[in-house]
Design a protein around this motif. Structure first.
Motif, PDB file in Angstrom:
ATOM      1  N   ARG A  46       0.818  -1.214   0.000  1.00  0.00           N
ATOM      2  CA  ARG A  46       0.000   0.000   0.000  1.00  0.00           C
ATOM      3  C   ARG A  46       0.853   1.267   0.000  1.00  0.00           C
ATOM      4  O   ARG A  46       0.414   2.311  -0.479  1.00  0.00           O
ATOM      5  CB  ARG A  46      -0.938  -0.013   1.209  1.00  0.00           C
ATOM      6  CG  ARG A  46      -2.012  -1.101   1.139  1.00  0.00           C
ATOM      7  CD  ARG A  46      -3.053  -0.917   2.223  1.00  0.00           C
ATOM      8  NE  ARG A  46      -4.093  -1.947   2.139  1.00  0.00           N
ATOM      9  CZ  ARG A  46      -4.194  -2.974   2.956  1.00  0.00           C
ATOM     10  NH1 ARG A  46      -3.321  -3.129   3.941  1.00  0.00           N
ATOM     11  NH2 ARG A  46      -5.165  -3.852   2.822  1.00  0.00           N
ATOM     12  N   ARG A  47       2.072   1.197   0.554  1.00  0.00           N
ATOM     13  CA  ARG A  47       2.934   2.397   0.622  1.00  0.00           C
ATOM     14  C   ARG A  47       3.712   2.641  -0.663  1.00  0.00           C
ATOM     15  O   ARG A  47       4.265   3.722  -0.852  1.00  0.00           O
ATOM     16  CB  ARG A  47       3.914   2.269   1.793  1.00  0.00           C
ATOM     17  CG  ARG A  47       3.277   2.340   3.163  1.00  0.00           C
ATOM     18  CD  ARG A  47       4.334   2.539   4.238  1.00  0.00           C
ATOM     19  NE  ARG A  47       5.318   1.475   4.257  1.00  0.00           N
ATOM     20  CZ  ARG A  47       5.193   0.333   4.959  1.00  0.00           C
ATOM     21  NH1 ARG A  47       4.101   0.122   5.671  1.00  0.00           N
ATOM     22  NH2 ARG A  47       6.135  -0.582   4.936  1.00  0.00           N
ATOM     23  N   ASP A  69       5.021   3.527  -4.341  1.00  0.00           N
ATOM     24  CA  ASP A  69       4.655   4.494  -5.381  1.00  0.00           C
ATOM     25  C   ASP A  69       4.646   3.859  -6.768  1.00  0.00           C
ATOM     26  O   ASP A  69       3.966   4.334  -7.676  1.00  0.00           O
ATOM     27  CB  ASP A  69       5.653   5.659  -5.400  1.00  0.00           C
ATOM     28  CG  ASP A  69       5.769   6.345  -4.051  1.00  0.00           C
ATOM     29  OD1 ASP A  69       4.717   6.738  -3.518  1.00  0.00           O
ATOM     30  OD2 ASP A  69       6.895   6.460  -3.534  1.00  0.00           O
ATOM     31  N   THR A  99      -4.433  -6.587  -5.887  1.00  0.00           N
ATOM     32  CA  THR A  99      -5.704  -6.063  -5.370  1.00  0.00           C
ATOM     33  C   THR A  99      -5.471  -5.077  -4.226  1.00  0.00           C
ATOM     34  O   THR A  99      -6.378  -4.306  -3.881  1.00  0.00           O
ATOM     35  CB  THR A  99      -6.606  -7.213  -4.871  1.00  0.00           C
ATOM     36  OG1 THR A  99      -5.971  -7.883  -3.768  1.00  0.00           O
ATOM     37  CG2 THR A  99      -6.877  -8.217  -5.982  1.00  0.00           C
ATOM     38  N   LEU A 100      -4.262  -5.080  -3.641  1.00  0.00           N
ATOM     39  CA  LEU A 100      -3.938  -4.175  -2.536  1.00  0.00           C
ATOM     40  C   LEU A 100      -3.231  -2.909  -2.997  1.00  0.00           C
ATOM     41  O   LEU A 100      -3.005  -1.991  -2.208  1.00  0.00           O
ATOM     42  CB  LEU A 100      -3.046  -4.887  -1.510  1.00  0.00           C
ATOM     43  CG  LEU A 100      -3.539  -6.222  -0.945  1.00  0.00           C
ATOM     44  CD1 LEU A 100      -2.469  -6.827  -0.033  1.00  0.00           C
ATOM     45  CD2 LEU A 100      -4.843  -6.020  -0.189  1.00  0.00           C
ATOM     46  N   VAL A 101      -2.863  -2.860  -4.275  1.00  0.00           N
ATOM     47  CA  VAL A 101      -2.004  -1.785  -4.775  1.00  0.00           C
ATOM     48  C   VAL A 101      -2.753  -0.458  -4.858  1.00  0.00           C
ATOM     49  O   VAL A 101      -3.898  -0.397  -5.326  1.00  0.00           O
ATOM     50  CB  VAL A 101      -1.443  -2.166  -6.166  1.00  0.00           C
ATOM     51  CG1 VAL A 101      -0.830  -0.962  -6.867  1.00  0.00           C
ATOM     52  CG2 VAL A 101      -0.408  -3.279  -6.018  1.00  0.00           C
ATOM     53  N   ARG A 102      -2.074   0.603  -4.409  1.00  0.00           N
ATOM     54  CA  ARG A 102      -2.590   1.967  -4.558  1.00  0.00           C
ATOM     55  C   ARG A 102      -1.728   2.801  -5.510  1.00  0.00           C
ATOM     56  O   ARG A 102      -2.121   3.902  -5.891  1.00  0.00           O
ATOM     57  CB  ARG A 102      -2.628   2.650  -3.189  1.00  0.00           C
ATOM     58  CG  ARG A 102      -3.611   2.006  -2.206  1.00  0.00           C
ATOM     59  CD  ARG A 102      -3.485   2.608  -0.832  1.00  0.00           C
ATOM     60  NE  ARG A 102      -4.441   2.034   0.113  1.00  0.00           N
ATOM     61  CZ  ARG A 102      -4.423   2.247   1.418  1.00  0.00           C
ATOM     62  NH1 ARG A 102      -3.489   3.041   1.942  1.00  0.00           N
ATOM     63  NH2 ARG A 102      -5.322   1.681   2.196  1.00  0.00           N
ATOM     64  N   ALA A 103      -0.560   2.295  -5.855  1.00  0.00           N
ATOM     65  CA  ALA A 103       0.363   3.036  -6.718  1.00  0.00           C
ATOM     66  C   ALA A 103      -0.256   3.291  -8.088  1.00  0.00           C
ATOM     67  O   ALA A 103      -1.051   2.476  -8.588  1.00  0.00           O
ATOM     68  CB  ALA A 103       1.668   2.254  -6.884  1.00  0.00           C
ATOM     69  N   ASP A 104       0.110   4.415  -8.692  1.00  0.00           N
ATOM     70  CA  ASP A 104      -0.440   4.746 -10.008  1.00  0.00           C
ATOM     71  C   ASP A 104       0.532   4.417 -11.140  1.00  0.00           C
ATOM     72  O   ASP A 104       0.300   4.773 -12.293  1.00  0.00           O
ATOM     73  CB  ASP A 104      -0.845   6.222 -10.076  1.00  0.00           C
ATOM     74  CG  ASP A 104       0.306   7.165  -9.745  1.00  0.00           C
ATOM     75  OD1 ASP A 104       1.458   6.690  -9.633  1.00  0.00           O
ATOM     76  OD2 ASP A 104       0.047   8.374  -9.603  1.00  0.00           O
ATOM     77  N   THR A 145      -9.500  -8.060 -11.527  1.00  0.00           N
ATOM     78  CA  THR A 145      -8.888  -6.858 -10.943  1.00  0.00           C
ATOM     79  C   THR A 145      -7.486  -6.648 -11.498  1.00  0.00           C
ATOM     80  O   THR A 145      -7.080  -5.515 -11.807  1.00  0.00           O
ATOM     81  CB  THR A 145      -8.832  -6.984  -9.407  1.00  0.00           C
ATOM     82  OG1 THR A 145     -10.160  -7.109  -8.899  1.00  0.00           O
ATOM     83  CG2 THR A 145      -8.163  -5.767  -8.785  1.00  0.00           C
ATOM     84  N   ARG A 192      -5.605  -3.500 -13.536  1.00  0.00           N
ATOM     85  CA  ARG A 192      -4.322  -2.882 -13.159  1.00  0.00           C
ATOM     86  C   ARG A 192      -3.362  -2.838 -14.347  1.00  0.00           C
ATOM     87  O   ARG A 192      -2.499  -1.971 -14.424  1.00  0.00           O
ATOM     88  CB  ARG A 192      -3.665  -3.656 -12.011  1.00  0.00           C
ATOM     89  CG  ARG A 192      -4.475  -3.753 -10.741  1.00  0.00           C
ATOM     90  CD  ARG A 192      -4.793  -2.407 -10.134  1.00  0.00           C
ATOM     91  NE  ARG A 192      -3.620  -1.588  -9.879  1.00  0.00           N
ATOM     92  CZ  ARG A 192      -3.647  -0.369  -9.353  1.00  0.00           C
ATOM     93  NH1 ARG A 192      -4.814   0.183  -9.069  1.00  0.00           N
ATOM     94  NH2 ARG A 192      -2.555   0.303  -9.134  1.00  0.00           N
ATOM     95  N   HIS A 228      -3.191   6.350 -14.319  1.00  0.00           N
ATOM     96  CA  HIS A 228      -2.513   5.080 -14.056  1.00  0.00           C
ATOM     97  C   HIS A 228      -1.680   4.699 -15.272  1.00  0.00           C
ATOM     98  O   HIS A 228      -2.216   4.485 -16.359  1.00  0.00           O
ATOM     99  CB  HIS A 228      -3.549   3.994 -13.751  1.00  0.00           C
ATOM    100  CG  HIS A 228      -2.968   2.619 -13.594  1.00  0.00           C
ATOM    101  ND1 HIS A 228      -2.081   2.292 -12.590  1.00  0.00           N
ATOM    102  CD2 HIS A 228      -3.168   1.484 -14.302  1.00  0.00           C
ATOM    103  CE1 HIS A 228      -1.764   1.021 -12.693  1.00  0.00           C
ATOM    104  NE2 HIS A 228      -2.395   0.505 -13.725  1.00  0.00           N
TER     105      HIS A 228
END
Length: 344
Positions: A84-85, A87, A104-109, A155, A159, A166
């Motif tokens: 999650r942290r 980049d 499914t946990l990724v927040r990076a763009d 999902t 991505r 993204h």
């Protein structure tokens, strides 16, 4: 922070190549999570590659996610915060169900896919055609496991699809035509050439093994006959085993051909670059017919590829197998074709 997930030695090598290609980026900004398979040879090569990555200033985390009961979920919990942290996510195997679960946990763009060998060609082609992500040597049956994981795979496909916020990059040595919006960055093996060699080159030939028997694509009898014929035709003395080749098959090859069986402790691109290596390297359709000409640029080594004859295929092989293997050979640049030699 760049966060990379690798499951094979070749994937880790290509993460090192990607970091090197970034130029001004600090290697310390990249963390590599190794998700090792269970077979000893792969694990040994991964440990050696991890040492090289640490020498480059990259942080390496060894995370067991297979083998014992509960290991996948335990690893998922351990990695969730790190994912999650991040980049920028870098992955080596887009077909991996475990990597797809992590996505499914990724927040990076930003997402980069580095080579997992020739599978990259099929991955990009399936993306372009809008197909379900399936390894080329699988027959495509949909079992209970696939049905349970279908939402995860869906999902992951999202991505791998670029959008306004993204970006998706494919870092590859393979000849691919990516869908619109996906950036393709060539992997020239500049890191490998800068760190190793040039090798001493002998006058003989070396053969490169393949795991096509182990993956259920090629029948073992014609494979052994082809290796015997190639060794005789080219005066080869060594056979570099693929890390997935079975001990039983290798013992049989050694007895039938008299070849010295070599189990490399690093990916073949590094082994060949360190040397000594034969003047000719003979391979079946595989990743190395694309990567070795790049890694061995300027050394005078000739890479030759032996086609897989249709009659070598098992009846259980995927209907896509022959076309995919032919495509691997036909798109390889700077190699010699040996179809007539092998079939003779």
């Amino acid at each position: 922070m760049n966060l990379a997930f690798v499951e094979s030695p070749v994937q880790l090598l290509n993460v090192l190549e990607w970091v090197h290609a970034q130029g001004g980026d600090d290697p310390a900004a990249t963390t590599v999570v190794v998700l090792p398979p269970v077979d000893p040879m792969s694990r040994g090569q991964l440990r050696r590659m991890a040492e090289l990555a640490r020498d480059e200033g990259i942080t390496v985390r060894w995370q067991e996610a297979r083998g014992e009961s509960g290991a996948p979920l335990k690893a998922l919990r351990a990695l969730a915060g790190l994912v999650r942290r991040a980049d920028h996510i870098v992955i080596g195997d887009p077909f991996s169900r475990y990597v797809q679960l992590l996505l499914t946990l990724v927040r990076a763009d930003r997402l980069t896919v580095v080579d997992d060998g020739t599978a990259t060609m099929e991955f990009v082609a399936q993306l372009a055609r809008g197909e379900r992500l399936t390894r080329w040597h699988r027959r495509g049956r949909t079992g209970p496991r696939e049905l349970v994981l279908a939402p995860v795979t869906a999902t992951a496909r999202r991505r791998f699809t670029p959008s306004a916020g993204h970006t998706v990059e494919v870092f590859t040595a393979m000849p691919v035509e990516a869908p619109a919006g996906i950036a393709v960055t060539p992997n020239t093996f500049a890191w490998t050439r800068s760190r190793f060699g040039p090798p001493s080159v002998g006058n003989g030939a070396d053969l490169v093994g393949t795991s096509l028997v182990e993956t259920g694509v090629v029948d073992p009898v014609p494979y052994q006959e082809a290796v015997t014929a190639l060794a005789r035709a080219h005066g080869a003395t060594r056979y570099f085993a693929h890390r997935r080749e079975s001990a039983e098959k290798l013992h049989a090859l050694e007895a039938a051909t008299g070849l010295e069986i070599v189990r490399p402790d690093l990916p073949l691109e590094l082994i060949a670059r360190r040397g000594p290596i034969g003047r000719t390297i003979v391979s079946f359709p595989s990743t190395v017919v694309h990567t070795l000409p790049l890694a061995l640029t300027g050394t005078g080594v000739n890479v030759a590829v032996c086609d897989i004859a249709p009659e070598w295929l098992r009846t259980t092989a995927s209907p896509r197998a022959q076309g995919f293997l032919s495509g691997v050979t036909e798109t390889a640049r700077g190699v010699q074709r040996l179809s007539s030699v092998a079939r003779a």
